[in-house]
Each structure stands twice: as C-alpha cells, then as structure tokens.
Design a protein around this motif. Structure first.
Motif, PDB file in Angstrom:
ATOM      1  N   SER A 283       0.808  -1.223   0.000  1.00 29.44           N
ATOM      2  CA  SER A 283       0.000   0.000   0.000  1.00 29.44           C
ATOM      3  C   SER A 283       0.842   1.274   0.000  1.00 29.44           C
ATOM      4  N   ASP A 284       2.136   1.127   0.151  1.00 33.52           N
ATOM      5  CA  ASP A 284       3.037   2.286   0.152  1.00 33.52           C
ATOM      6  C   ASP A 284       3.180   2.803  -1.281  1.00 33.52           C
ATOM      7  N   PRO A 285       2.889   4.075  -1.551  1.00 34.87           N
ATOM      8  CA  PRO A 285       2.975   4.612  -2.921  1.00 34.87           C
ATOM      9  C   PRO A 285       4.346   4.420  -3.561  1.00 34.87           C
ATOM     10  N   ARG A 286       5.374   4.315  -2.765  1.00 33.14           N
ATOM     11  CA  ARG A 286       6.718   4.142  -3.319  1.00 33.14           C
ATOM     12  C   ARG A 286       6.930   2.759  -3.934  1.00 33.14           C
ATOM     13  N   PHE A 287       6.028   1.822  -3.611  1.00 31.79           N
ATOM     14  CA  PHE A 287       6.255   0.441  -4.026  1.00 31.79           C
ATOM     15  C   PHE A 287       5.085  -0.150  -4.821  1.00 31.79           C
ATOM     16  N   GLN A 288       4.122   0.643  -5.198  1.00 28.95           N
ATOM     17  CA  GLN A 288       2.899   0.094  -5.787  1.00 28.95           C
ATOM     18  C   GLN A 288       3.070  -0.352  -7.239  1.00 28.95           C
TER      19      GLN A 288
END
Length: 412
Positions: A283-288
């Motif tokens: 759910s982290d935008p850096r990893f989506q």
C-alpha cells in the motif's frame, strides 16, 4: 497411417568442427535426424576428447579415451578419422562435400582454402551445399584473423561487465558465466541459420554461406541490456543476483539458506506482500508499481530482506507457491537431476557407447508431438565409423578403405 520421418531425415551434414560451438550446432542437427559425419584428426580427434578429468569410465571403472566435456556435444554422430592436411584426406572430404547438404567448420578465416575445402571451391563442386563457418570474430572486420574463445569473448563482448556482484559489495567484480554460454548461443544461432538456409534452398535450389561469429552472438544475446544502453547512452553495470529493470527479482537469504523470488508484475508483488504478512509495503505509494519499486529499490529491498531472513527457506517456498509468486531454490547440479520434475521430463539419458557400454547424456529440450527426437547413440569413439561411411556414402570397396587408413590420409 504412414509413420512420419524425423524433421531432418535425409539431410547429410559434414562436421569439421571441434570444441563446443560447432559441435553443439551439429548435435542439434543430429538430434533432429540429420546424418552428421564428424571429421576428426587421426590419433587425437576433437580437442575436447582430452579435456579431462573427468573421463567416461567403462564397466570396470577404468577411464576411456573420452573426457566428459566431449560427451556433452557429440551425440548421434558418426566419427570418421581422416587427416584433411594430407592430399588424400582433403580429396576424401571433397568427395564427401559433393554429396552433403551442409558443411559446418570452425577453422580460422581462410584456413581451409589451401586444402581446396573453402566455400568457393566446394560451391563449384556442389552448388546446393550450405556452408556454415563459425569463428570468433566473423569473416570480415579488423579482428577476423584472431582466434576466439568463449571466455575472452564473454569479456570483450560485454557479458562480464553485467555479470557479478555490484561494485562496493563483497566479492564485487566482473564474472564469467558458469558454462560456456557464448559457445552454446553461437551454436544455437548456427543451427537456426542452417535450418533457414535449408528452407530457402527449397525455393532457389541453391546453397549459400553462413558467417556466424561468437562476438556477434554474445552482443546479440545481451538483449534488454543492450536496449538499456542504447535508449539512455549509459552502460548498465553489474547487479549481482538482482534484476536491472524489475524489483523484487533477486536472491534472498532465508534463515537456513537462499531462494530466488521473481516478482514479474504488480499483482504478484501484492501477493508477495500477503505471503509475508507485509501489506503495508504493497500500500506504500513508493512500491505500488514496478517503476516506483525500481526507483526506490534501495528503500524496499532491505525491508524485504529482513522479513525473509526470519524464516526458513522451505517455509517461504511453500507460502509463495501458494499465492502464485514465482520462486525457487538454488540447486546444485546433483539436486537438479534428483528433482522429481526433471526426472519426470526424462532429462537424464543413458545411451549405448562402443567403449564403455553406456554413456550418460542429457535430453534435447526440443519436444515434438509427432516426430520426437531420437537418441540413437552416445558420442562415437574416434574413427568408429570411418570404414562404414567411406563404403556407404562414397561407395568405396574394402580395399580402397584399407589403402586409405594405411596411407597418407591417416587412419584409425
């Protein structure tokens, strides 16, 4: 129903190659049904016959004359011991070329011309002949006269610049592949080229020359790494066991060993996070997305590594397989041949061998529904088929053969 023939049944291949790239090519053709006649120097034969230990052993455990290396690339062939450097030996090869469909050689550029075995000379005898030359650097260019071996061309061609641990890590530095991949890939390209030339001959009725180079092959096989450079102008470096363009796609250390995790898309990454009980990462935008994970790999990968290190390897393999995340162990070759799937696919073979009784081999990965590869025999002993080929193919009588093997052509 009439039984169908093997794909290359009726095709005769004159094999003047040694070591690996050329023999790998001609073994492919032999597996597909071609009659491959391997020409070898009397007394010594293919260089790899002596590249040991280990050597093939007979039933009593004694070494034969053939190294394991030789066995990997010479199945399904017939060996003829003739010295092409002698006038009589060269004459025999010209006669064989006149009745062959394909000739494959890996001599230095121009090396066969003095024996009348170059393309132009043989084309005049047999216009339908497909003549495949395999060299380190090809028939043209400033390096054409140089000898070429797999290891040095892995370096010169760029493969070693992207293979090995990345700079700043323990053990960093360029690394060659664990098998002679340039030779193998060159042999595969040569096989494809020969098959295409045979197909074209159906239309034109004519042969042609193929110029196949180890350097060309290794540069071509760099694939996406080439494009990484050509689209950016920046040469890619070494990434160890990680992927340049996909994250996470690498080796992880578990608590008792290592495993490979190969997340190929965003759906698989979310499943991976489920298996790790780490949904906060997905759910982290850096990893989506893969793009964002690649940009932020130095933030993401240490967190993944910490989680993976807390559990045993087989725990992770079971969890990841359950959710459809590609993963696997890092097997030794012994473990590979003990694997139930490898055994079910029949990849280990034992073939009849003239000196040892049987010899181990590895099945071709080519699987045909109606004309399967046939494994007729293990790699031949030196000169095993000299008499047979000269009588069967050239129509020589026993006296002619005896005269050749006793004379200046060299014999068995």
């Amino acid at each position: 129903m009439t039984q169908r023939s093997l794909p290359l049944a009726g095709i005769r291949v004159l094999d003047l190659t040694r070591v690996l790239a050329g023999p790998w090519c001609t073994q492919n053709l032999a597996d597909l049904g071609a009659d491959v006649i391997k020409i070898e120097k009397p007394g010594s034969g293919d260089d790899t016959r002596s590249w040991g230990p280990p050597y093939l052993q007979d039933a009593e455990g004694n070494d034969t004359r053939d190294a394991a290396y030789y066995l990997c690339a010479n199945r399904n062939k017939r060996s003829v011991a003739v010295d092409l450097a002698t006038p009589e030996g060269a004459r025999v090869l010209r006669e064989l070329a006149a009745v062959s469909d394909v000739l494959v050689e890996n001599f230095k550029v121009g090396g066969l011309a003095k024996y009348g075995l170059d393309y132009e000379s043989l084309k005049a005898i047999n216009p339908r002949l497909i003549y495949c030359s395999i060299t380190g650097f090809g028939q043209s260019g400033p390096y054409a006269s140089r000898p070429g071996y797999d290891f040095m061309i892995q370096g010169l061609g760029g493969l070693m610049s992207i293979t090995g641990e990345r700079d700043g890590m323990p053990g960093a530095g360029p690394q060659k592949a664990g098998v002679a991949v340039v030779d193998i890939v060159t042999g595969m390209y040569a096989s494809v080229g020969i098959l295409a030339a045979l197909q074209e001959r159906h239309q034109s009725g004519l042969g042609q020359r193929l110029d196949i180079a180890l350097l060309d092959s290794v540069v071509a096989m760099l694939a996406n790494q080439n494009m990484n450079f050509l689209t950016t102008g920046k040469a890619p470096g070494r990434s160890g066991n990680a992927h340049q363009n996909i994250v996470p796609y690498q080796v992880f250390a578990a608590s008792d060993g290592h495993l490979i995790v190969a997340v190929g898309n965003d759906t698989q990454f979310r499943a991976y996070c489920v298996a790790m009980d780490a949904m906060h990462l997905s759910s982290d935008p850096r990893f989506q997305t893969n793009q964002s994970r690649t940009i932020n790999r130095d933030v993401l990968v240490p967190q993944l590594a910490e989680i993976m290190a807390a559990r045993p390897r087989d725990y992770w393999l079971e969890r990841l397989e359950a959710v459809g995340v590609p993963c696997g162990p890092i097997n030794t070759i012994e473990q590979v041949f003990a694997d139930p799937h490898v055994q079910a696919r029949g990849l280990r073979l034992d073939l009849p061998h003239a000196a040892a009784g049987t010899a181990p081999s590895v099945a071709s990965p080519l699987r045909f529904s109606d004309t399967p590869v046939q494994y007729r025999a293990a790699p031949p002993v030196l000169g095993q088929h000299t008499d047979e080929v000269l009588q069967e193919v050239l129509g020589w009588g026993p006296e002619d053969v005896a005269g050749l093997t006793a004379g200046d052509a060299g014999g068995t």
